[in-house]
Design an enzyme around this catalytic site. Sequence first.
Site, short mmCIF file in Angstrom:
data_model
loop_
_atom_site.label_atom_id
_atom_site.label_comp_id
_atom_site.label_asym_id
_atom_site.label_seq_id
_atom_site.Cartn_x
_atom_site.Cartn_y
_atom_site.Cartn_z
N LYS A 136 135.64 200.87 -10.49
CA LYS A 136 135.61 199.82 -9.47
C LYS A 136 136.85 200.08 -8.65
O LYS A 136 137.84 200.89 -8.82
CB LYS A 136 136.06 198.49 -10.06
N GLU A 191 127.93 193.10 -20.33
CA GLU A 191 128.76 193.19 -21.49
C GLU A 191 129.97 191.90 -21.29
O GLU A 191 130.05 191.46 -20.04
CB GLU A 191 129.51 194.60 -21.64
N ARG A 243 139.37 190.78 -22.47
CA ARG A 243 140.84 191.11 -22.19
C ARG A 243 141.23 190.61 -20.75
O ARG A 243 140.09 190.17 -20.20
CB ARG A 243 141.18 192.63 -22.27
N TYR A 245 117.19 200.87 -16.35
CA TYR A 245 118.10 201.09 -15.22
C TYR A 245 117.98 200.24 -14.06
O TYR A 245 116.94 200.56 -13.58
CB TYR A 245 118.21 202.61 -15.15
#
Lengths: 139, 139, 441, 441
Positions: free
Chosen positions: C237, C287, C291, C202
Site C-alpha cells: 500500500k 482476509e 492487529r 483473481y
Amino acid sequence: MEIKEFTQIITIFEQSSLSEMEITSETFSIHLKKPTTNELKELPKIIKTEEKKDDKPKKSTKTITSPIVGTFYRTPSPDSPPYVEVGKPIRTGDVVCTIEAMKLMNQMEAEFDCEIVAVLADQGSLVEFGQPLFEVLPL
Amino acid sequence: MEIKEFTQIITIFEQSSLSEMEITSETFSIHLKKPTTNELKELPKIIKTEEKKDDKPKKSTKTITSPIVGTFYRTPSPDSPPYVEVGKPIRTGDVVCTIEAMKLMNQMEAEFDCEIVAVLADQGSLVEFGQPLFEVLPL
Amino acid sequence: MIRSLLIANRGEIAVRIIRTCQDMGIRTVAVYSQADAGSLHTKMADSAVCIGPHPSHESYLNMKNIITAAYATRCDAIHPGVGFLAENPLFAEEVERAGLIFIGPEPKTMRLVGDKVRSRHSALEAGIPVTPGSMEPVSNSEEGAKLAQQIGYPIILKAAAGGGGRGMRIVHTPKELPQALTIASQEALSFFSDGTIHMEKYVVNPKHIEIQLLADGQGKVIHLGERDCSVQKNHQKLIEESPSPYFNVAMRKQMETDAVRLFTKIGYRGAGTIEFLVKDENYWFMEVNARVQVEHPVTELVSLSDIIRQQILIASGKELNLPNPVPRYGHALECRINATKVGTVTKFSPPLGPAVRIDTHLFQGAKVSPYYDALVAKIIVHTPDRQQSIATMVRALRELVIEGIETNVESQIKILLSEPFQSGIFGTDLYAQIYDDPKKR
Amino acid sequence: MIRSLLIANRGEIAVRIIRTCQDMGIRTVAVYSQADAGSLHTKMADSAVCIGPHPSHESYLNMKNIITAAYATRCDAIHPGVGFLAENPLFAEEVERAGLIFIGPEPKTMRLVGDKVRSRHSALEAGIPVTPGSMEPVSNSEEGAKLAQQIGYPIILKAAAGGGGRGMRIVHTPKELPQALTIASQEALSFFSDGTIHMEKYVVNPKHIEIQLLADGQGKVIHLGERDCSVQKNHQKLIEESPSPYFNVAMRKQMETDAVRLFTKIGYRGAGTIEFLVKDENYWFMEVNARVQVEHPVTELVSLSDIIRQQILIASGKELNLPNPVPRYGHALECRINATKVGTVTKFSPPLGPAVRIDTHLFQGAKVSPYYDALVAKIIVHTPDRQQSIATMVRALRELVIEGIETNVESQIKILLSEPFQSGIFGTDLYAQIYDDPKKR
C-alpha cells in the site's frame, strides 16, 4: 604564531566535521564556526549608502539603495534620455532616477557628488526597500 | 604549543565520542565542538569479544559481552561464592556467570583462557544483548 | 490496569505507540536491535533494551529476549505493533505464559484468521461473500485444474498460512497452472513453513477496501468505517484514505454490518481490520488483519479516536466506551514515505500547520538502515473533503525536507496529481497505469 | 476571484496564511522588514519584497510600501494577518483605492467596532448585556467621580480607541480616580492619537470567552462556537481552548445567538470575534475583534474548518457555504510559545504524531529578533475531551525542542499541570494565582 599556522588550523577545521572552534593563547586567539545547515538569505544592504564589499582591490565605490518600494525608472518619461549615464559625473541634488509608488513619481536625488559606475536595477522593475540601484564612485 | 599538538588534540577529539571539548592552561585554551543536533546513543559493542579501546597504553584486555537478554548472576545460588574472582585465572569452558531468561539459567562459559580484570555488570541486574559483562586479560 | 508497556517493534509505529502511552501516563520500554541503537523510539521511551543484532530473527523476532526484557523491566504488557510478531499466536501465548498482557487478539483468534482457508469458511458462515474458489486446500494438480476451470481464469494461488503478497501466483491459462502450483507451494513452505495452497478467482483491478473494527471481547463490536487502500505497488500500500471516493452508500453499510457480524461471530477481541475486494457492485471477503495497521491514522482522524489507546484499554479489560455508530467527519488521506536509498538523515524538516499529522521516526542524524521496512514517515491530512485533502497533501509533501536518504516523495506527488487518482475512479492497477508498468496486470 | 495574495504580516501568522493559499492554489507574496530577511514566510511564499527597516512603523506599518509591493507584484488582494494593519480602516481604504481586495471587514465596520463607546451602543441596541458603565466618553473628573460612585468600585478606565490592554487603568477607590483619569487619557492619546476615555465596572477574575463568527456580507452570519481565553498574563493570552470547561449550555447558546444577532445588525463581513466577560451566571459584551485571531486554530480543529480559507472566499464575494450550525467535535487546546530571550535558533524539533498541530515560523537557523511580538510557535492539540487534550499537550510540550533562544514552555507546562487549570474552574487571575504574583488583583 604565524599566518601559515593559522591557515593550517583553518584547513584542519575546514576538513573536519567540527562546527565551531575557539583557540586562545598568550599570543593569539582564534574562533572558528561553520555555517548552519539553514543558511539565511543574505541581508540586503541596510544603510542607504555604504562601502561596497569586494575581495579585489578596487577604487572605493558606494551603492545608492532604494529608500522605498516602487517601480524603478531611469528616465523622466518613456521617450526621454536617462537622468544619468554611466561614466558621467553628477552633483549633489541631481536627480538620478524616479521610483513610482502608488501613482506618485518619487525623484531620487544624489546625496553627494559622484560618478555612476553601474546601474543595478532594471528599467520598469519592482525595487524593494534597500535594494541597490546604482554603484557610484564619490568624487 | 605547536601546531602539531593542536592537530593532535583535534584528531583526538574527532575520534572521541565527545561532542564538545574545552582545554585551558597557562599558555593556551582550546574549545572544540561537534555538530551535535541529534546525538545518537553510542552503539553497544557489537561483537562478542573485542579490543577494548583506551587512550592509556595498557595491557590488551577484551570484554565478554552478553549473548542474550536476561538477569545477571555471578553466583550459582544466593549463598554460593562467585563463579569467578577478579585476578584469578580461568580456563576455556569454565562457567563465568549465569544469565536467567524466562526462568532458565543459562551458564556462560569462557571461550578462551583468561584472567578476570573487572566485573562490569551488577549482580541481579538486567543485561542487554551485547552488554559487557567482564573485562578479561587473555592468557 | 496497564502501567508499563514494552513495545516489541521499531520505527514509526513504535514512536506512535509511545506517544499514546505518554498521553495515558503509561511507562514505556523500547527494544532495539544493534542496527537501531540511537533510533527515535529508544530515545523517546522511558527505557530501552538491546535485544540482538540487526537480523530480525535474532532481535525483533527473538521472543525470548523480548519477553525477558519485558519481565526484567517490570512491564505489565507487550504491544507488538505492526509486522514482526504482531500476528504470531505463539508469541501471544508465550507473553501470556510469562504473566504479561499481550495487546492483541486471543491466540486462538489469531490462529483462525491467520489461516486463509479457515477464515474463508468463517466468512461464508457469517454470510459474507467470498471470491469463488476452493474452500479446501488444493491437494494436487489434477484437482487444481478442474477447480480452475470451474472458477474461470484468471485465478490466484495463495499460501493458506500467508499474507502480504508472499507466496502468491496469478495464473491466466491452464497451461501455466501445474508449474505455478509447484512454485507457490514451495514458496509457501519456505516463507510460512506450510506448503498448503488454496485457489481463488483473481479479480482484475479491484478496489481494496477495509473496515476498521474494535471489539472489547465482552460482546461489544463497533466499526470505525472504511479505508480505501487501492493505491498499491506490488501489493504494498502507498496511499490510503477514508472515506473511499468510490463507494455506494448501501454497499458500504452492508460491508460494515458484515464486518461487525463476522467479528461478533468469532468472538474477536481488540482492534482488527477486515479486508475486502470491491469491483463494480460486488464485494468479497479477502482476509482479517488481526492487529493495528500502518494506515490506522486516517481512521483516527475521521473518527477523532485513538486506536492504540483503544487497544490498550481493551487489553486492560475495559468495556468499549465509544458512541455506536462512531461519528465520522470529513476526509483523511495518508501518504507513506518510503526510503528508496538508505543512509543517515542530514536534514529533516516535517511539514507543519493546519490539517497535517506526521508519524515518523526520522530526525536530523537518524540512521535509515537497509535491514527493515522502508517506511520512514507517514504524512496524514484531514480536511472537509477529498479535493481539499489532496491539495493539502501536495502542499505538505512539497514542504517536507528529507536529506541524506532518498524517498518516494516525488512519485507520491505524481500519483496525487494524476487524473485517475483525482477522479477517484481507480483500482489496484493505478500505480502500474501511471507508471506504465510492463508488469501491469 | 483571488489568484494572488500579498500577506502584510510576518511570523507564524504569515506562514499559516501562506499554507492555506497553497492549498487553494493562490500565488503568495510575502513582505518583510530587513530584520526578517530569511524568515520562514519569505522562504515559503512564491516571492518576497523587503518593505523597510526593522521598526514596524517603517515596514509592517508602512502602508505605501506594502500596497506598492502588492500592486507591482500583480496581487489581487492583501491579507493583513493579526496585529499591525489588521484593524486599521485607513489601510483597508487605501488597499481598496489601489484596486485591490482587502481581506477583512469593510472600513466603516472597522471604524464602528474599533470605537469602544460606539460598539457598546451597538451591543446594547442588539440587546446584548454590557458591563455597567459610561455610554459616553468621560469628559471630566467630577463627572467621572459621580459615574464611578454610581457603578461601584472597582472600575476600569479604557481608551475609547484602544485595545490590547494599552491605556487601561483599574481604579479601586475614589481617591485614585482623578490621577488615573489623567494618566489613562495621556496614554490613550499617545498610543491611539485619541485621549477619549470611557469607564466601566471592573469585573474581578472573570472568564474571558469569545465567539468566533463568519459573515459573508450577503446576509449569512454563522458562529463556530466559543473559545475560552482566560489564561492570561498581563492581559496577554497564553492558553486557549474550545469548548470552555466552565460553561452552562443555556448561557452559551444565548451568547452565540447574541453574537450572531450583533453581526447581522451591523452588517459585518468577514471573520470576526466577539469577546465577552463571564462571571457566574452573567456575561457582558466586551469588544469586537474585526480580524482573524491568534487563537483561531482551536476553533478550526473542533469545527474541521479553515478560517483563513473562509476569509479569502468571503473576500472573493462567495456566499458562505458551511452547514449551520457548524458541527463541532471534541476539545482543542492551544499553548502559545513565546520567546523570553531572543537569538538564533540552533535546534528546532517540533512535537509530531497524533492529535498535534504546530503553527510556527521557527526552523534551525531562524533568527528571533527583539523587535516584534514574542510569539514563536503555537502548539494545538485536538482530542475527544479536555482531560486528554491536557495530557497530549503536556506530551507535546515535553517533546518540543527549541535551542538557541529561551521560551515559556516550562511555565506553560506548570499552568497545565496546576490544580485550578485542571479543574477548569478559574478566571483571568489564574496566572497570578499560580505564580503568586503580587500584582494579582
